[in-house]
Design a protein around this motif. Structure first.
Motif, PDB file in Angstrom:
ATOM      1  N   VAL A 209       0.870  -1.185   0.000  1.00 52.47           N
ATOM      2  CA  VAL A 209       0.000   0.000   0.000  1.00 52.47           C
ATOM      3  C   VAL A 209       0.903   1.230   0.000  1.00 52.47           C
ATOM      4  O   VAL A 209       1.648   1.459   0.951  1.00 52.47           O
ATOM      5  CB  VAL A 209      -0.933   0.014   1.230  1.00 52.47           C
TER       6      VAL A 209
ATOM      7  N   LEU B 219      -2.076   6.210  -1.742  1.00 52.00           N
ATOM      8  CA  LEU B 219      -3.347   5.500  -1.653  1.00 52.00           C
ATOM      9  C   LEU B 219      -3.901   5.558  -0.236  1.00 52.00           C
ATOM     10  O   LEU B 219      -5.111   5.570  -0.033  1.00 52.00           O
ATOM     11  CB  LEU B 219      -3.142   4.031  -2.090  1.00 52.00           C
ATOM     12  N   LEU B 220      -2.994   5.634   0.735  1.00 52.11           N
ATOM     13  CA  LEU B 220      -3.435   5.591   2.129  1.00 52.11           C
ATOM     14  C   LEU B 220      -3.896   6.963   2.629  1.00 52.11           C
ATOM     15  O   LEU B 220      -4.971   7.099   3.212  1.00 52.11           O
ATOM     16  CB  LEU B 220      -2.298   5.068   3.018  1.00 52.11           C
TER      17      LEU B 220
ATOM     18  N   HIS C 112      -7.635  -9.361   2.838  1.00 52.58           N
ATOM     19  CA  HIS C 112      -8.127  -8.119   3.414  1.00 52.58           C
ATOM     20  C   HIS C 112      -7.091  -7.542   4.368  1.00 52.58           C
ATOM     21  O   HIS C 112      -6.674  -8.199   5.329  1.00 52.58           O
ATOM     22  CB  HIS C 112      -9.456  -8.361   4.136  1.00 52.58           C
TER      23      HIS C 112
ATOM     24  N   TYR D 199      -6.279  -4.343   6.928  1.00 59.06           N
ATOM     25  CA  TYR D 199      -6.854  -3.251   7.716  1.00 59.06           C
ATOM     26  C   TYR D 199      -5.712  -2.442   8.307  1.00 59.06           C
ATOM     27  O   TYR D 199      -4.764  -3.010   8.882  1.00 59.06           O
ATOM     28  CB  TYR D 199      -7.747  -3.801   8.826  1.00 59.06           C
TER      29      TYR D 199
ATOM     30  N   HIS E 174      -8.693   1.911   7.772  1.00 59.27           N
ATOM     31  CA  HIS E 174      -8.735   1.827   6.313  1.00 59.27           C
ATOM     32  C   HIS E 174      -8.769   0.351   5.912  1.00 59.27           C
ATOM     33  O   HIS E 174      -7.997  -0.467   6.420  1.00 59.27           O
ATOM     34  CB  HIS E 174      -7.519   2.506   5.690  1.00 59.27           C
ATOM     35  N   HIS E 175      -9.645  -0.007   4.992  1.00 56.33           N
ATOM     36  CA  HIS E 175      -9.818  -1.389   4.548  1.00 56.33           C
ATOM     37  C   HIS E 175      -9.378  -1.506   3.086  1.00 56.33           C
ATOM     38  O   HIS E 175      -9.906  -0.815   2.211  1.00 56.33           O
ATOM     39  CB  HIS E 175     -11.303  -1.781   4.694  1.00 56.33           C
ATOM     40  N   PHE E 176      -8.370  -2.378   2.824  1.00 58.82           N
ATOM     41  CA  PHE E 176      -7.842  -2.570   1.471  1.00 58.82           C
ATOM     42  C   PHE E 176      -8.011  -4.035   1.064  1.00 58.82           C
ATOM     43  O   PHE E 176      -8.023  -4.946   1.897  1.00 58.82           O
ATOM     44  CB  PHE E 176      -6.352  -2.222   1.407  1.00 58.82           C
TER      45      PHE E 176
ATOM     46  N   ALA F 175      -3.162  -3.071  -4.588  1.00 55.58           N
ATOM     47  CA  ALA F 175      -4.048  -2.739  -3.460  1.00 55.58           C
ATOM     48  C   ALA F 175      -5.233  -1.913  -3.956  1.00 55.58           C
ATOM     49  O   ALA F 175      -5.076  -0.952  -4.710  1.00 55.58           O
ATOM     50  CB  ALA F 175      -3.264  -1.974  -2.407  1.00 55.58           C
ATOM     51  N   GLN F 176      -6.384  -2.317  -3.487  1.00 50.40           N
ATOM     52  CA  GLN F 176      -7.620  -1.575  -3.813  1.00 50.40           C
ATOM     53  C   GLN F 176      -8.280  -1.152  -2.513  1.00 50.40           C
ATOM     54  O   GLN F 176      -8.564  -1.989  -1.663  1.00 50.40           O
ATOM     55  CB  GLN F 176      -8.560  -2.482  -4.627  1.00 50.40           C
ATOM     56  N   LYS F 177      -8.496   0.154  -2.369  1.00 48.72           N
ATOM     57  CA  LYS F 177      -9.106   0.656  -1.139  1.00 48.72           C
ATOM     58  C   LYS F 177     -10.614   0.453  -1.211  1.00 48.72           C
ATOM     59  O   LYS F 177     -11.287   0.933  -2.115  1.00 48.72           O
ATOM     60  CB  LYS F 177      -8.797   2.148  -0.942  1.00 48.72           C
TER      61      LYS F 177
ATOM     62  N   HIS G 173     -12.950   3.397   4.332  1.00 52.20           N
ATOM     63  CA  HIS G 173     -12.258   3.872   5.530  1.00 52.20           C
ATOM     64  C   HIS G 173     -13.332   4.430   6.452  1.00 52.20           C
ATOM     65  O   HIS G 173     -14.372   4.904   6.030  1.00 52.20           O
ATOM     66  CB  HIS G 173     -11.189   4.915   5.201  1.00 52.20           C
TER      67      HIS G 173
END
Length: 880
Positions: free
Chosen positions: A17, A21-22, A40, A42, A51-53, A69-71, A74
């Motif tokens: 990540v 992106l974060l 998953h 977190y 935040h959940h990716f 990584a796909q968000k 959050h």
């Protein structure tokens, strides 16, 4: 981030990540904690967000791994404090969150805080740290066991976490304030203020481990397997401890400032302020170092090691063990490669690390050590790796037979084209390698390793033995072997090993080729110093050959070389059922032109095998006689040879009973030098008077005359011997015959008289003394015959006394028998009647029947005459 330093590349650091992106362009946001559950991820941040990716692995065409990584979402938790800890309870679809000293539950999908249930709260307050029991003792699959450290009391609390509530089930007091914890089953591993300890919360039993100042450095308590923990110890050590408080592994030496650690077998990964260090659990050595600035978090999730700086998340991806091992082998770091291989074998299931791969690595290690001339180690690895021995043989040019179908393993096990490439012209190294191969092949040729390639192994061994002039060449060929003839012949010829080549021909059923080759060596056409006694060996070989055609074919050559040895072809043949015998008549005919060999063969038949055939005995006697006559006819006769020849003839004439006596007597009738032999022949015809006449009157050999009497009567009774000695005495006493020149000259009669006296005195026991006294002249002095007469008187007295003793013994035996038969007295009276006639007894003379019954003597006599059992009763009467 910076480039790695390593002794082996075990891991690669892959971004998961990125910062953008974060947190986008928000500079003050930092990562505080992470949790990964499957794909998953977190992330908890310092601004109270989760935040959940979704992480997807992407493998490039070159096999390189990366993450996409796909968000997904959050969520702000609303407490305005950093999210300190996240743990996933996937069975409940919940995240357990620690924020602002409060533990509460969050939905894994929506990130919404789970409200408290009606029966109980879903929050725990005043919490400094918590952990999940990965080895739960509760059997409920929809319940998670959790350990909580309280900030207000020196206690450890055990909770059961459900979908919408938490339930306290146990509280344990600790001697000091705990600051870090890990849980496995009933065992708590705690970092207190000044030490580590193991505590069983079920029984209350505890075990102090070692001191540690938690205020100076952040403690690390990490569960790594069932009932085993990894701890940060003083002195920059990573210590292992099990539930009993015992360390079963050696510690690893990491830095003093480690802030996180994890185990990804067989490595321990540690994070400090600037670096990621990777140590092997197998040999405790540092294997790899990766620069990682602003390192903040290091955790492992179901074997996946994830790191985070304050701004981004990375995954530490392990390289396949096979590649690591191959890299070590490529660097000739054999020991490290083998340690890694053995460790992987013990700890990784067989379906993930194939046995075949393990064997291949051992074989590769063996070839590396072989190239370094470390032969003992190489041999051990070849043995453990079950190396196809042809892989090794193929390094040596021309050793494999042309008929071999072997091709080298692909990919290759080593980097050498052949032995010359390995040795780089160093002949000493070549020689050492060849000696090693001789030793190795000698050890494995009788094992299962050579199944299916015995021909290749034995042929290679033969070539090495021949080239190195090795003593074991003959042992190989004399035993069961699989040497390829077509390949071996030119090689043995090249090194002049013709005797060995003959053995190989023999093993392959080509005895004629073997003998022909050996004959050329004996005749000097070929040079081979293997055996100095090759001629004798060929003769022995023919002796034991079951092929009579071969024997007849080469017997003439053997006899021409040396008749005395060559005749062994016929005389030394063993008598076995599987060994055809030569016909003696055929052999005698064949040996007709080899006189000496014929003589030896006849001696073999007559004297050794004791064959009782007249023609063999007569033939041998004639050959002995011809030899004697030949020596007698020579002008300068060798007396020693003549004596030996006559002794052999005389011995045969005396001992054999199967030759034609008259025929031999006719051949020597006119030979006055063979009078002794003629006397023996007359003795065979029992013409003893003629024999004794020759011995006494012609030869004047009185000792031979006495010896003749003893020989002629040796297998007869004493009466026959007595008769012969009386005949000899008569010859002596008869004096000279008319026409005897010696007697006419005078003195002959006195000599015969003295011979007669000597005969009587020496052999007096043979004679009949009375008959002798009648034969002796009246005028002889008794003094001359004193020894004879004394012996005769003693013999007569001895015979008389012996007979008296015998009579006395017989009488005593009879008395003893009577006593034994009459153990009880027999009563006879006028009132008692006879058992046979029933009349009373009138006299004491009775016969006692078996059972002690007395009867009249005349009754018994009558019964004996009338009874069919006469013999039995007669015997009874005689005993009585």
């Amino acid at each position: 981030l910076a480039g790695p330093e390593m002794s082996v590349k075990a891991f690669e650091l892959v971004p998961a990540v990125e910062r953008d992106l974060l947190m986008g362009d928000k500079a003050r946001i930092n990562i505080e904690c992470i949790e990964c559950c499957g794909k998953h991820l977190y992330v908890g941040t310092n601004d109270c967000f989760i935040h959940h990716f979704l992480l997807d692995e992407v493998t490039s065409s070159k096999g390189k791994l990366s993450y996409s990584a796909q968000k997904l979402l959050h969520k702000y938790l609303g407490l305005k404090k950093p999210v300190a800890e996240l743990r996933a309870a996937s069975a409940l679809e919940r995240l357990i969150v620690l924020c602002d000293g409060i533990v509460f539950l969050v939905d894994m999908v929506t990130l919404e805080t789970v409200p408290s249930a009606a029966g109980g709260g879903a929050k725990i307050r005043s919490v400094t740290a918590f952990c999940i029991n990965e080895n739960p003792v509760n059997g409920d699959p929809f319940c998670v066991e959790m350990c909580v450290l309280s900030s207000k009391r020196r206690t450890v609390q055990i909770y059961m976490v459900y979908e919408d509530r938490v339930q306290l089930v146990k509280e344990v007091t600790t001697p000091e304030q705990p600051c870090a914890v890990s849980l496995d089953g009933y065992f708590l591993c705690l970092a207190l203020t000044t030490q580590y300890m193991i505590l069983n919360y079920n029984t209350g039993a505890s075990q102090d481990l070692f001191p540690y100042n938690s205020e100076e450095r952040r403690p690390i308590v990490k569960r790594i397997s069932r009932e085993e923990f990894l701890l940060a110890a003083p002195g920059g050590l990573g210590m292992f401890a099990n539930a009993e408080g015992i360390s079963q592994r050696a510690p690893v030496n990491w830095s003093e400032s480690v802030i996180g650690a994890a185990v990804c077998f067989p490595y321990v990964v540690a994070l400090d302020e600037s670096f990621i260090t990777i140590h092997s659990m197998l040999d405790q050595q540092l294997k790899q170092t990766l620069s990682f600035r602003d390192g903040h978090i290091l955790q492992d999730f179901e074997g996946k090691v994830i790191l985070a700086s304050t701004k981004a998340v990375y995954v530490l991806v392990p390289l396949p063990l096979e590649r690591q091992i191959q890299d070590l082998l490529a660097g000739h770091r054999v020991e490290e490669a083998l340690i890694l291989t053995e460790g992987a074998q013990r700890n990784i299931p067989k379906d993930k690390f194939q046995v075949i791969l393990h064997k291949r690595i051992l074989q590769q290690a063996g070839f590396i050590q072989f190239g370094q001339l470390q032969f003992l180690e190489a041999k051990e690895h070849f043995r453990k790796g079950q190396l196809d021995v042809r892989e090794l043989i193929s390094l040596y040019p021309l050793l494999l037979p042309a008929s071999s179908s072997f091709t080298r393993c692909h990919p290759p096990l080593h980097e050498f084209a052949d032995l010359n490439h390995l040795a780089q012209g160093d002949q000493e190294k070549v020689l050492r390698c060849k000696k090693f191969l001789i030793s190795y092949l000698g050890e494995v040729r009788s094992t299962e390793v050579v199944n299916g390639c015995r021909e290749d192994v034995d042929t290679a061994l033969l070539k090495l033995y021949a080239e190195q002039d090795h003593d074991s060449l003959l042992d190989l060929l004399a035993s069961d072997n699989a040497c390829v003839l077509a390949d071996s012949v030119p090689w043995l010829e090249k090194y002049h090993k013709y005797f060995a080549l003959g053995l190989l021909y023999h093993y392959n059923g080509q005895d004629s080729a073997a003998v022909q080759l050996w004959i050329r060596v004996v005749d000097g056409d070929l040079q081979d110093s293997t055996r100095s006694d090759l001629y004798e060996y060929i003769v022995d070989f023919l002796c034991f050959s079951s092929n009579l055609d071969l024997v007849w074919k080469y017997a003439d050559w053997a006899l021409q070389k040396d008749p005395t040895v060559g005749v062994h072809v016929f005389t030394k043949r063993p008598a076995r059922k599987d060994q055809p015998e030569t016909n003696p008549d055929d052999v005698i005919t064949y040996l007709g032109k080899h006189g000496q060999a014929l003589l030896l063969y006849l001696e073999h038949l007559v004297l050794e095998r004791r064959i009782q055939k007249e023609k063999f005995h007569t033939h041998l006697a004639v050959m002995y006689l011809d030899r004697v006559l030949s020596l007698l006819s020579e002008s300068s006769t060798d007396e020693e040879q003549l004596t030996k020849a006559r002794e052999r003839l005389q011995a045969l004439l005396r001992e054999s009973n199967f030759y034609r006596v008259q025929f031999l007597l006719g051949k020597m009738e006119n030979c006055e030098q063979l009078l002794l032999e003629r006397a023996t022949l007359h003795g065979k015809l029992e013409e003893h008077d003629k024999a004794l006449h020759i011995l006494v009157h012609k030869l004047r050999d009185f000792s031979s005359a006495e010896a003749f009497c003893i020989w002629a009567s040796s297998c007869r009774d004493s009466e026959y011997r007595q008769q012969l000695f009386h005949l000899l005495l008569g010859v002596y006493l008869d004096g000279s015959l008319p026409g005897d020149a010696q007697t006419a000259a005078g003195g002959g009669t006195g000599e015969l008289e003295m011979a007669a006296v000597d005969l009587l005195n020496r052999h007096g026991e043979v004679f009949d003394a009375v008959r002798v006294l009648r034969m002796l002249p009246e005028g002889w002095s008794l003094q001359l015959l004193r020894p004879f007469l004394g012996r005769a008187v003693r013999a007569s007295m001895h015979a008389c006394r012996t007979s008296q003793i015998a009579l006395g013994l017989a009488h005593s035996e009879n008395v003893q028998l009577l006593h034994d038969r009459r153990k009880k007295p027999i009563f006879v009276s006028e009132k008692k009647g006879c058992h046979l006639c029933h009349n009373t007894f009138s006299e004491p003379a009775v016969v006692c029947l078996p059972g002690g019954v007395p009867v009249h003597t005349h009754c018994v006599a009558q019964r004996v005459r009338d009874s069919p059992t006469k013999r039995q009763l007669t015997n009874s009467s005689n005993h009585t």
